[in-house]
Design an enzyme around this catalytic site. Structure first.
Site, PDB file in Angstrom:
ATOM      1  N   SER A   1     -24.002 -10.905  42.372  1.00  0.00           N
ATOM      2  CA  SER A   1     -24.107 -10.229  41.083  1.00  0.00           C
ATOM      3  C   SER A   1     -23.318  -8.927  41.014  1.00  0.00           C
ATOM      4  O   SER A   1     -22.115  -8.911  41.229  1.00  0.00           O
ATOM      5  CB  SER A   1     -25.585 -10.006  40.776  1.00  0.00           C
ATOM      6  OG  SER A   1     -25.731  -9.539  39.473  1.00  0.00           O
ATOM      7  N   HIS A   2     -24.032  -7.835  40.781  1.00  0.00           N
ATOM      8  CA  HIS A   2     -23.404  -6.524  40.582  1.00  0.00           C
ATOM      9  C   HIS A   2     -23.128  -5.821  41.911  1.00  0.00           C
ATOM     10  O   HIS A   2     -22.577  -4.732  41.914  1.00  0.00           O
ATOM     11  CB  HIS A   2     -24.322  -5.667  39.726  1.00  0.00           C
ATOM     12  CG  HIS A   2     -25.727  -5.646  40.278  1.00  0.00           C
ATOM     13  ND1 HIS A   2     -26.561  -6.737  40.191  1.00  0.00           N
ATOM     14  CD2 HIS A   2     -26.400  -4.711  40.961  1.00  0.00           C
ATOM     15  CE1 HIS A   2     -27.711  -6.460  40.787  1.00  0.00           C
ATOM     16  NE2 HIS A   2     -27.641  -5.234  41.262  1.00  0.00           N
TER      17      HIS A   2
ATOM     18  N   ASP B   1     -20.780  -7.575  34.616  1.00  0.00           N
ATOM     19  CA  ASP B   1     -20.869  -7.373  36.065  1.00  0.00           C
ATOM     20  C   ASP B   1     -20.149  -8.472  36.836  1.00  0.00           C
ATOM     21  O   ASP B   1     -19.430  -9.287  36.252  1.00  0.00           O
ATOM     22  CB  ASP B   1     -22.336  -7.290  36.494  1.00  0.00           C
ATOM     23  CG  ASP B   1     -23.055  -8.618  36.350  1.00  0.00           C
ATOM     24  OD1 ASP B   1     -22.643  -9.402  35.482  1.00  0.00           O
ATOM     25  OD2 ASP B   1     -24.012  -8.879  37.104  1.00  0.00           O
TER      26      ASP B   1
ATOM     27  N   ASP C   1     -20.901 -11.368  38.179  1.00  0.00           N
ATOM     28  CA  ASP C   1     -21.040 -12.777  37.803  1.00  0.00           C
ATOM     29  C   ASP C   1     -21.219 -12.988  36.300  1.00  0.00           C
ATOM     30  O   ASP C   1     -21.515 -14.102  35.861  1.00  0.00           O
ATOM     31  CB  ASP C   1     -22.187 -13.431  38.569  1.00  0.00           C
ATOM     32  CG  ASP C   1     -23.542 -12.800  38.278  1.00  0.00           C
ATOM     33  OD1 ASP C   1     -23.576 -11.610  37.937  1.00  0.00           O
ATOM     34  OD2 ASP C   1     -24.565 -13.499  38.383  1.00  0.00           O
TER      35      ASP C   1
ATOM     36  N   ASP D   1     -23.438 -11.881  34.034  1.00  0.00           N
ATOM     37  CA  ASP D   1     -24.703 -12.023  33.308  1.00  0.00           C
ATOM     38  C   ASP D   1     -25.212 -10.704  32.741  1.00  0.00           C
ATOM     39  O   ASP D   1     -26.078 -10.693  31.875  1.00  0.00           O
ATOM     40  CB  ASP D   1     -25.777 -12.733  34.148  1.00  0.00           C
ATOM     41  CG  ASP D   1     -26.066 -12.059  35.471  1.00  0.00           C
ATOM     42  OD1 ASP D   1     -25.494 -10.980  35.733  1.00  0.00           O
ATOM     43  OD2 ASP D   1     -26.872 -12.614  36.250  1.00  0.00           O
ATOM     44  N   ARG D   2     -24.686  -9.571  33.207  1.00  0.00           N
ATOM     45  CA  ARG D   2     -25.159  -8.287  32.686  1.00  0.00           C
ATOM     46  C   ARG D   2     -24.191  -7.727  31.654  1.00  0.00           C
ATOM     47  O   ARG D   2     -23.028  -8.119  31.607  1.00  0.00           O
ATOM     48  CB  ARG D   2     -25.291  -7.271  33.820  1.00  0.00           C
ATOM     49  CG  ARG D   2     -26.314  -7.665  34.843  1.00  0.00           C
ATOM     50  CD  ARG D   2     -26.463  -6.576  35.861  1.00  0.00           C
ATOM     51  NE  ARG D   2     -27.528  -6.907  36.800  1.00  0.00           N
ATOM     52  CZ  ARG D   2     -28.227  -6.013  37.470  1.00  0.00           C
ATOM     53  NH1 ARG D   2     -27.977  -4.731  37.319  1.00  0.00           N
ATOM     54  NH2 ARG D   2     -29.175  -6.391  38.302  1.00  0.00           N
TER      55      ARG D   2
ATOM     56  N   GLU E   1     -34.352  -4.124  31.454  1.00  0.00           N
ATOM     57  CA  GLU E   1     -33.737  -2.787  31.430  1.00  0.00           C
ATOM     58  C   GLU E   1     -32.482  -2.718  32.281  1.00  0.00           C
ATOM     59  O   GLU E   1     -31.678  -1.819  32.124  1.00  0.00           O
ATOM     60  CB  GLU E   1     -34.748  -1.732  31.890  1.00  0.00           C
ATOM     61  CG  GLU E   1     -35.433  -1.995  33.232  1.00  0.00           C
ATOM     62  CD  GLU E   1     -34.531  -1.988  34.423  1.00  0.00           C
ATOM     63  OE1 GLU E   1     -33.659  -1.117  34.465  1.00  0.00           O
ATOM     64  OE2 GLU E   1     -34.705  -2.859  35.302  1.00  0.00           O
ATOM     65  N   SER E   2     -32.323  -3.673  33.200  1.00  0.00           N
ATOM     66  CA  SER E   2     -31.208  -3.662  34.142  1.00  0.00           C
ATOM     67  C   SER E   2     -29.960  -4.287  33.530  1.00  0.00           C
ATOM     68  O   SER E   2     -29.172  -4.909  34.227  1.00  0.00           O
ATOM     69  CB  SER E   2     -31.611  -4.423  35.398  1.00  0.00           C
ATOM     70  OG  SER E   2     -32.090  -5.716  35.039  1.00  0.00           O
TER      71      SER E   2
ATOM     72  N   LYS F   1     -29.369 -14.585  31.810  1.00  0.00           N
ATOM     73  CA  LYS F   1     -28.873 -13.520  30.950  1.00  0.00           C
ATOM     74  C   LYS F   1     -27.374 -13.709  30.789  1.00  0.00           C
ATOM     75  O   LYS F   1     -26.737 -14.370  31.617  1.00  0.00           O
ATOM     76  CB  LYS F   1     -29.239 -12.157  31.512  1.00  0.00           C
ATOM     77  CG  LYS F   1     -28.872 -11.925  32.962  1.00  0.00           C
ATOM     78  CD  LYS F   1     -29.519 -10.633  33.430  1.00  0.00           C
ATOM     79  CE  LYS F   1     -29.197 -10.359  34.880  1.00  0.00           C
ATOM     80  NZ  LYS F   1     -30.308 -10.705  35.779  1.00  0.00           N
TER      81      LYS F   1
HETATM   82  C1  G16 Z   1     -32.513  -6.350  39.800  1.00  0.00           C
HETATM   83  C2  G16 Z   1     -32.978  -5.950  38.427  1.00  0.00           C
HETATM   84  C3  G16 Z   1     -33.656  -7.124  37.746  1.00  0.00           C
HETATM   85  C4  G16 Z   1     -32.742  -8.327  37.730  1.00  0.00           C
HETATM   86  C5  G16 Z   1     -32.280  -8.598  39.150  1.00  0.00           C
HETATM   87  C6  G16 Z   1     -31.266  -9.698  39.213  1.00  0.00           C
HETATM   88  O1  G16 Z   1     -33.607  -6.718  40.603  1.00  0.00           O
HETATM   89  O2  G16 Z   1     -33.860  -4.859  38.490  1.00  0.00           O
HETATM   90  O3  G16 Z   1     -34.027  -6.757  36.436  1.00  0.00           O
HETATM   91  O4  G16 Z   1     -33.390  -9.439  37.203  1.00  0.00           O
HETATM   92  O5  G16 Z   1     -31.662  -7.452  39.697  1.00  0.00           O
HETATM   93  O6  G16 Z   1     -30.160  -9.340  38.452  1.00  0.00           O
HETATM   94  P1  G16 Z   1     -28.783 -10.010  38.729  1.00  0.00           P
HETATM   95  O7  G16 Z   1     -29.004 -11.465  38.528  1.00  0.00           O
HETATM   96  O8  G16 Z   1     -27.811  -9.396  37.767  1.00  0.00           O
HETATM   97  O9  G16 Z   1     -28.501  -9.644  40.131  1.00  0.00           O
HETATM   98  P2  G16 Z   1     -34.256  -5.718  41.655  1.00  0.00           P
HETATM   99  O10 G16 Z   1     -35.292  -6.543  42.315  1.00  0.00           O
HETATM  100  O11 G16 Z   1     -33.132  -5.240  42.534  1.00  0.00           O
HETATM  101  O12 G16 Z   1     -34.794  -4.583  40.850  1.00  0.00           O
END
Ligand code: G16
Length: 543
Positions: free
Chosen positions: A113-114, A277, A279, A281-282, A364-365, A376
């Site tokens: 992801s990010h 980001d 991938d 999704d953000r 919120e992320s 997302k």
């Molecule tokens: C973080 C965010 C979450 C999100 C998760 C996955 O998780 O706080 O809201 O769902 O990343 O996001 P992505 O798929 O973009 O990686 P955490 O557990 O690090 O707080």
């Protein structure tokens, strides 16, 4: 058939976190590591026989090599068909769409992801189910159970598949179809939004910049925003995906996308700016001179979604993750919609979306999405914003001011403390949990604790329960602090502190968020003893 079966010696008990399994790239590259995790997944889904699987990733270091391993293992496990994004690329929402559109049994999405990419950075792998969404809690538990007992994996010994040529070939009985990663996704966006209205907005001189952050959305944004909707040729920045994301941190927030924020805050900046980001999704949304928090963005999208063709008939309901601000709750209450509060992680929206109880949801992320896929979707959020702007023909700032004057303003910020010693973070959390029953009634001045608990979620669709999903501390003045440990980090512990306070529509709607939140921040710092236990006096990242 040239299938070899290898022992799983160096791998045991790998538990996927909030969003799949994330580790340092070198860990995933250790001989047998990726293989044993993939075999755990195949064992948990009863093998590949008769199944169609979607495979693609965000293009980070080891993406292409890992896809070759997964293809050989998919064939060795009897998979009928693998559908792979050209050059191994698929954004997470595009993969979700393909799973649904091609009625696949699931998909492997390769991404952290990010998180940064590179041999010394992060890698990740997640498995999505046949609804296109992240594996449910129960499926994740099955992967984990398999990973604890697995002793061997199955692998073909064949040459690499050419991922660059669109078309179908065969790998020892498994069909391998290489597809354009953008085409099906662009078609879906065309169905959801009023592309003519957006085209007309852009041809009237409305300017935009989209920062793909050297990650997977570059090809999607270039095809849709520039080539199809007519945004100028310099609209998509950092559009070519690279294995290390230009050595950056592909996280669309004001810290990691600072050049874009600086651009939009300058007097001759664009009318609208956005970023996505690693991938795809953000999303981050900005207007000339203004940053829109993800929580506010969700609320604005819920209030205005009817301006886009896909949502013209209204929404069935909305949902947000627990730490997300309650701005969307106010919109839901105004519109008479159900509003659900779920734990952090997109997987918790899946049942609500599948059951038709909600149309929009967000975190919120910087995650926002709808029932069009089961992830997302960054570019979707950008297009919904553009559709709304094209219909309302006012600035982003005007949209935000109108919104706050209608619903009041939820000041909101997240403070992250990264790479904290895990033992100390656990000590802080368990100490706080032990003190929760005694907190109500304590505190000073405006900040007297009203309620303090750990969030538990009871899924209204399948009745499953998820406990220990973050600590909530609500003050008598309505302010709130939430504390939880990240489930996606790869470097010790990340402590997240989420702060929120509400100002009614006749109050000061134009304050600096950090100033507006300083009281609740101090109260939470005192209650958690974060500095005393973890030795941290200020956060590493504020969003
Ligand atoms: C973080 C965010 C979450 C999100 C998760 C996955 O998780 O706080 O809201 O769902 O990343 O996001 P992505 O798929 O973009 O990686 P955490 O557990 O690090 O707080």
């Amino acid at each position: 058939m040239p299938i070899v079966t290898q022992p799983c010696t160096a791998f045991a008990g790998q538990k996927p976190g909030t969003s799949g399994l994330r580790k340092k790239t070198r860990v995933f590259m250790e001989p047998g590591y990726l293989e044993c995790f993939v075999q755990s997944i195949f064992n948990a889904i009863d093998g590949g026989a008769g199944k169609t699987l979607i495979i693609g990733g965000d293009g980070r270091f080891f993406n292409a090599e890992a896809i070759q391993i997964i293809l050989r293992m998919a064939a060795a496990n009897g998979t009928a068909r693998a559908i792979v994004g050209q050059n191994g690329l698929l954004s997470t929402p595009a993969a979700s769409n393909l799973i649904r559109k091609r009625k696949a049994d699931g998909g492997f999405i390769l991404s952290a992801s990010h998180n940064p990419g590179g041999i010394d950075a992060d890698f990740g792998l997640k498995f999505n189910g046949s609804n296109g969404g992240p594996a449910s809690e129960s499926l994740t538990e099955k992967f984990y159970a398999q990973s604890q007992t697995i002793t061997q994996y199955h692998m073909l010994t064949t040459d690499d598949v050419d991922l660059s040529q669109i078309g179908t070939s065969e790998l020892e009985g498994m069909q391998v179809e290489i597809v354009d990663p953008v085409a099906d996704y662009a078609e879906l966006m065309r169905e959801l939004f009023d592309f003519d209205a957006i085209r007309s907005l852009l041809s009237d001189g409305f300017s935009l910049r989209f920062d793909a952050m050297h990650a997977v959305t570059g090809p999607y944004a270039t095809a849709i925003l520039e080539q199809e909707l007519g945004a100028s040729a310099d609209s998509v920045l950092n559009a070519i995906p690279s294995v290390d994301f230009g050595k950056g941190h592909p996280d669309p927030n004001p810290i990691w996308a600072k050049p874009l924020v600086d651009l939009v805050m300058s007097p001759d900046g664009p009318d609208f700016a956005a970023a996505s980001d690693g991938d795809g999704d953000r999303n981050m949304i900005l207007g000339k001179g203004i940053y829109v928090t993800p929580s506010d963005s969700l609320a604005v999208l819920a209030a205005n979604a009817h301006l886009a063709p896909a949502y013209a008939k209204g929404l069935s309901g909305v949902a947000r993750s627990m730490p997300t601000s309650t701005a969307v709750d106010r919109v839901a209450s105004h519109l008479g919609l159900d509003c659900y509060e779920t734990p952090t992680g997109w997987k918790f929206f899946g049942n609500l979306l599948d059951a038709g109880r909600i149309t929009l949801c967000g975190e919120e992320s910087a995650g926002t999405g709808s029932d069009h896929v089961r992830e997302k979707d960054g570019l979707w959020a950008v297009l919904l914003w553009l559709n709304i702007l094209a219909k309302r023909r006012v600035s982003v700032r005007q949209i935000m001011e109108d919104h706050w004057q209608t619903y009041g303003r939820n000041y909101y910020s997240r403070h992250d403390y990264e790479a904290v010693d895990s033992a100390k973070a656990d000590q802080m959390m368990s100490g706080l949990i032990a003190r929760l029953p005694n907190l109500p009634g304590t505190g000073t001045g405006e900040f007297v604790v009203a309620t303090a608990d750990q969030f538990s979620y009871h899924d209204p669709v399948d009745r499953s329960a998820s406990h220990n999903q973050g600590i909530r501390i609500v003050f008598e003045n309505g302010s709130r602090g939430v504390i939880r440990l990240s489930g996606t980090g790869t470097d010790n512990a990340t402590i997240r502190v989420y702060l929120e306070s509400f100002t009614p529509k006749d109050g000061d709607l134009g304050a600096d968020p950090q100033s507006a939140l300083s009281g609740v921040a101090n109260a939470i710092a005192a209650i958690t003893k974060l500095q005393e236990i973890c030795g941290r006096s200020s956060p590493d990242v504020i969003t």
